[in-house]
Design a protein around this motif. Structure first.
Motif, PDB file in Angstrom:
ATOM      1  N   THR A   4      37.043  39.934  31.143  1.00  0.00           N
ATOM      2  CA  THR A   4      37.513  38.783  31.911  1.00  0.00           C
ATOM      3  C   THR A   4      38.545  38.020  31.097  1.00  0.00           C
ATOM      4  N   ARG A   5      39.624  37.650  31.784  1.00  0.00           N
ATOM      5  CA  ARG A   5      40.674  36.841  31.173  1.00  0.00           C
ATOM      6  C   ARG A   5      40.573  35.436  31.763  1.00  0.00           C
ATOM      7  N   GLN A  56      32.564  37.959  40.936  1.00  0.00           N
ATOM      8  CA  GLN A  56      33.857  38.564  40.601  1.00  0.00           C
ATOM      9  C   GLN A  56      33.681  39.700  39.593  1.00  0.00           C
ATOM     10  N   VAL A  57      32.869  39.464  38.577  1.00  0.00           N
ATOM     11  CA  VAL A  57      32.617  40.489  37.565  1.00  0.00           C
ATOM     12  C   VAL A  57      31.914  41.694  38.191  1.00  0.00           C
ATOM     13  N   ARG A  58      30.941  41.413  39.040  1.00  0.00           N
ATOM     14  CA  ARG A  58      30.194  42.507  39.679  1.00  0.00           C
ATOM     15  C   ARG A  58      31.098  43.321  40.599  1.00  0.00           C
ATOM     16  N   SER A  59      31.982  42.649  41.311  1.00  0.00           N
ATOM     17  CA  SER A  59      32.900  43.343  42.205  1.00  0.00           C
ATOM     18  C   SER A  59      33.835  44.266  41.422  1.00  0.00           C
ATOM     19  N   ALA A  60      34.348  43.800  40.283  1.00  0.00           N
ATOM     20  CA  ALA A  60      35.213  44.642  39.450  1.00  0.00           C
ATOM     21  C   ALA A  60      34.446  45.828  38.885  1.00  0.00           C
ATOM     22  N   PHE A  61      33.194  45.621  38.502  1.00  0.00           N
ATOM     23  CA  PHE A  61      32.376  46.684  37.922  1.00  0.00           C
ATOM     24  C   PHE A  61      32.053  47.754  38.956  1.00  0.00           C
ATOM     25  N   PHE A  74      36.235  24.871  34.790  1.00  0.00           N
ATOM     26  CA  PHE A  74      35.307  25.030  33.671  1.00  0.00           C
ATOM     27  C   PHE A  74      35.373  23.776  32.818  1.00  0.00           C
ATOM     28  N   GLU A  75      34.265  23.015  32.807  1.00  0.00           N
ATOM     29  CA  GLU A  75      34.185  21.755  32.055  1.00  0.00           C
ATOM     30  C   GLU A  75      35.404  20.881  32.357  1.00  0.00           C
ATOM     31  N   GLU A  76      35.648  20.685  33.645  1.00  0.00           N
ATOM     32  CA  GLU A  76      36.704  19.807  34.159  1.00  0.00           C
ATOM     33  C   GLU A  76      38.107  20.310  33.833  1.00  0.00           C
ATOM     34  N   THR A  77      38.230  21.577  33.476  1.00  0.00           N
ATOM     35  CA  THR A  77      39.532  22.182  33.201  1.00  0.00           C
ATOM     36  C   THR A  77      39.792  23.281  34.224  1.00  0.00           C
ATOM     37  N   PRO A  78      40.944  23.222  34.930  1.00  0.00           N
ATOM     38  CA  PRO A  78      41.243  24.279  35.890  1.00  0.00           C
ATOM     39  C   PRO A  78      41.596  25.580  35.167  1.00  0.00           C
ATOM     40  N   THR A  79      41.013  26.667  35.598  1.00  0.00           N
ATOM     41  CA  THR A  79      41.257  27.960  34.972  1.00  0.00           C
ATOM     42  C   THR A  79      41.498  29.026  36.043  1.00  0.00           C
ATOM     43  N   ARG A  80      42.109  30.098  35.616  1.00  0.00           N
ATOM     44  CA  ARG A  80      42.268  31.254  36.488  1.00  0.00           C
ATOM     45  C   ARG A  80      41.579  32.429  35.791  1.00  0.00           C
ATOM     46  N   VAL A  81      40.739  33.135  36.544  1.00  0.00           N
ATOM     47  CA  VAL A  81      39.934  34.216  35.979  1.00  0.00           C
ATOM     48  C   VAL A  81      40.365  35.546  36.574  1.00  0.00           C
ATOM     49  N   ARG A  82      40.524  36.517  35.709  1.00  0.00           N
ATOM     50  CA  ARG A  82      40.795  37.890  36.145  1.00  0.00           C
ATOM     51  C   ARG A  82      39.718  38.787  35.565  1.00  0.00           C
ATOM     52  N   ALA A  83      39.116  39.627  36.412  1.00  0.00           N
ATOM     53  CA  ALA A  83      38.082  40.569  35.985  1.00  0.00           C
ATOM     54  C   ALA A  83      38.671  41.969  35.994  1.00  0.00           C
ATOM     55  N   VAL A  84      38.604  42.648  34.858  1.00  0.00           N
ATOM     56  CA  VAL A  84      39.201  43.971  34.690  1.00  0.00           C
ATOM     57  C   VAL A  84      38.098  44.977  34.354  1.00  0.00           C
ATOM     58  N   GLN A 129      38.127  48.154  40.293  1.00  0.00           N
ATOM     59  CA  GLN A 129      39.448  47.592  40.526  1.00  0.00           C
ATOM     60  C   GLN A 129      39.541  46.205  39.891  1.00  0.00           C
ATOM     61  N   ILE A 130      40.773  45.805  39.525  1.00  0.00           N
ATOM     62  CA  ILE A 130      40.993  44.471  38.976  1.00  0.00           C
ATOM     63  C   ILE A 130      40.798  43.442  40.084  1.00  0.00           C
ATOM     64  N   VAL A 131      40.054  42.387  39.793  1.00  0.00           N
ATOM     65  CA  VAL A 131      39.756  41.350  40.785  1.00  0.00           C
ATOM     66  C   VAL A 131      40.203  40.006  40.234  1.00  0.00           C
ATOM     67  N   ASP A 132      41.137  39.345  40.927  1.00  0.00           N
ATOM     68  CA  ASP A 132      41.601  38.014  40.539  1.00  0.00           C
ATOM     69  C   ASP A 132      40.867  36.957  41.342  1.00  0.00           C
ATOM     70  N   SER A 133      40.649  35.804  40.725  1.00  0.00           N
ATOM     71  CA  SER A 133      39.987  34.700  41.437  1.00  0.00           C
ATOM     72  C   SER A 133      40.886  34.216  42.562  1.00  0.00           C
TER      73      SER A 133
END
Length: 497
Positions: free
Chosen positions: A131-132, A82-87, A101-111, A91-95
């Motif tokens: 990344t957010r 995702q990070v490589r695609s944004a780089f 992450f460590e049993e916690t659901p997260t949403r990642v955005r690469a800017v 363009q902004i890339v959302d998961s």
């Protein structure tokens, strides 16, 4: 921990302009984290086609995902594509799906971090990725403030990807007292009308004397009504309240001071509004004013003390000229020289009022005074300094300067009495000690004996008593005298030159 600059330069793929841009963006990562209620990580590319984290900022109003900083770590496998695609794509890339992450659901955005090229017509460069990381485990129905904050964050992320944020024309200013999103936030539309005001922002304006709702009001008109008549105000204030320039200004009314910071928002190259951050800094400004007043008072006291010391030295000089006894005249002259030396040191210290002082500057002023006062008839002394003293605590400047004054004066008046010669002050400084040698090529010590006069007693008291150091007199081979002073730096409290 390595600094951002160290980590970026270590990859060998960025220049000074890139580093400056990243530093300015890193300064606003806390704002992005607070608006997005998420962790913000900045990544830069590496030579082996990967990415390394150079900053990590946690949100102030939400739970962090990372309990340990990941600065200096390589991008993790689940984020790399995702990070490589944004780089590469710019363009902004959302998961596509929640990331765990460590049993916690997260949403990642690469800017992509885009730096606008200083020359028009040249393509902007992608120099890194933000990344957010949003914690989905604490998801609940968002409030209107959370929705507005997230919208503001999305606008800023879009500006980062377009090369419009950060704005290098914006004043950096001190971070102390700078308003944050949690202190108060007002959202303006393109016409400067307030479309949203957080409770803290409304409270801040209420303290200024505004007793209505901010939303739906023109911020320019609100501020105009608040400001007292016939009072000067910050010239940059109109730029701030209209939302047209990335600036900072203060509003003062009813004994309250509110600091404002405006961030213009742009979308697809067009201005779409602005964010205005506000913070009540009344107590801080009051403290700053008190410090300014105290500083001015202290400077005036130092100035008067210096003048009093110079007056005492002048009185001693006059008394010495009217004294018929050679012994009394010599004693008064010596006292005058010592008081003058203290006045010179005091004047130098008073100019900075800092805890530490560049002693080389102090000693040069004292040495010039000694050369003028100690010169006796038929005596021609050439003084020379070798090495540097470095920085010393101000409270040690006076005793060391006075001790060296005595040693140099003795070398000129007694070692070189009636002849031409040299006086060297050689300084060597290490992490452990400061060593000073005062050397002359005069007649040397009588039979190798150290004098027992007042000057010698003063030097011993100052070096051994006040500076916890040691002092040694000895005759050089052939001719001349050398006095060695050693001062342990651990007593001074400095461990570097």
């Amino acid at each position: 921990m390595s600094t951002l600059s160290d980590l970026v330069y270590a990859q060998g793929l960025s220049d000074a302009a890139d580093v400056e841009w990243l530093h300015r963006l890193a300064g606003d990562c806390q704002l992005l984290a607070d608006l997005a209620f998420a962790d913000i990580v900045m990544w830069v590319p590496t030579a082996d086609d990967s990415f390394v984290a150079v900053t990590h900022t946690r949100p102030g109003g939400a739970a962090t995902l990372f309990y340990r900083d990941i600065v200096g770590e390589r991008v993790r496998p689940q984020w790399r594509a995702q990070v490589r695609s944004a780089f590469l794509g710019g363009q902004i890339v959302d998961s596509a799906s929640p990331d765990w992450f460590e049993e916690t659901p997260t949403r990642v955005r690469a800017v992509p971090i885009v730096r606008e090229h200083p020359r028009r017509g040249q393509k902007p460069a992608v120099i890194g990725v933000l990344t957010r990381h949003t914690n989905l485990g604490e998801t609940r129905t968002p409030s209107r403030q959370q929705i507005t904050f997230n919208d503001c964050a999305d606008d800023l992320f879009g500006m980062v990807a377009a090369g419009d944020f950060p704005d290098l024309s914006a004043p950096t200013g001190p971070r102390r007292g700078a308003p944050r999103a949690s202190d108060g936030l007002i959202r303006l539309d393109v016409d400067g009308m307030a479309t949203f005001a957080s409770p803290n922002a409304l409270s801040a304006f209420n303290r200024l004397g505004f007793d209505d709702e901010l939303e739906g009001q023109s911020l320019v008109e609100v501020v105009t009504d608040i400001l007292p008549e016939k009072r000067q105000f910050d010239e940059s204030l109109p730029l701030v309240v209209t939302g047209r320039a990335p600036w900072r200004a203060d509003i003062e009314a009813n004994g309250v001071t509110i600091s404002l910071r405006t961030i213009p928002l742009r979308g697809h190259g067009t201005r779409i509004g602005a964010i205005v951050l506000c913070r009540d800094v009344s107590e801080m400004r009051h403290q700053e004013q008190e410090l300014i007043t105290k500083d001015a008072t202290i400077r005036e006291i130092h100035h008067r003390v210096k003048n009093n010391l110079q007056t005492v030295a002048s009185l001693l000089r006059i008394q010495a000229r009217r004294t018929h006894s050679d012994e009394a005249r010599d004693a008064l002259t010596q006292a005058m020289r010592r008081v003058s030396a203290i006045a010179v040191v005091h004047d130098t210290l008073a100019q900075g009022l800092a805890q530490n002082v560049d002693f080389d500057e102090v000693f040069q002023a004292v040495l010039k005074l000694v050369a003028e006062v100690a010169a006796a008839p038929n005596t021609h002394a050439h003084t020379r300094t070798v090495g540097r003293f470095g920085t010393l605590p101000s409270e040690y400047a006076t005793p060391l300067a006075l001790a060296l004054t005595e040693l140099v004066t003795n070398a000129v008046e007694h070692g070189l009495a009636g002849k031409e010669g040299d006086v060297e002050i050689i300084t060597e400084r290490t992490d452990q000690k400061l060593e000073v040698r005062v050397r002359d090529n005069g007649v040397g010590l009588p039979e190798g004996q150290v004098g027992r006069g007042l000057g010698t007693q003063i030097v011993r008291t100052l070096i051994q008593g006040e500076l916890s150091g040691s002092i040694d007199w000895h005759t050089l081979e052939g001719q001349g005298t050398e006095v060695t002073i050693e001062i342990p730096l651990r007593y001074i409290g400095l461990d570097e030159a």
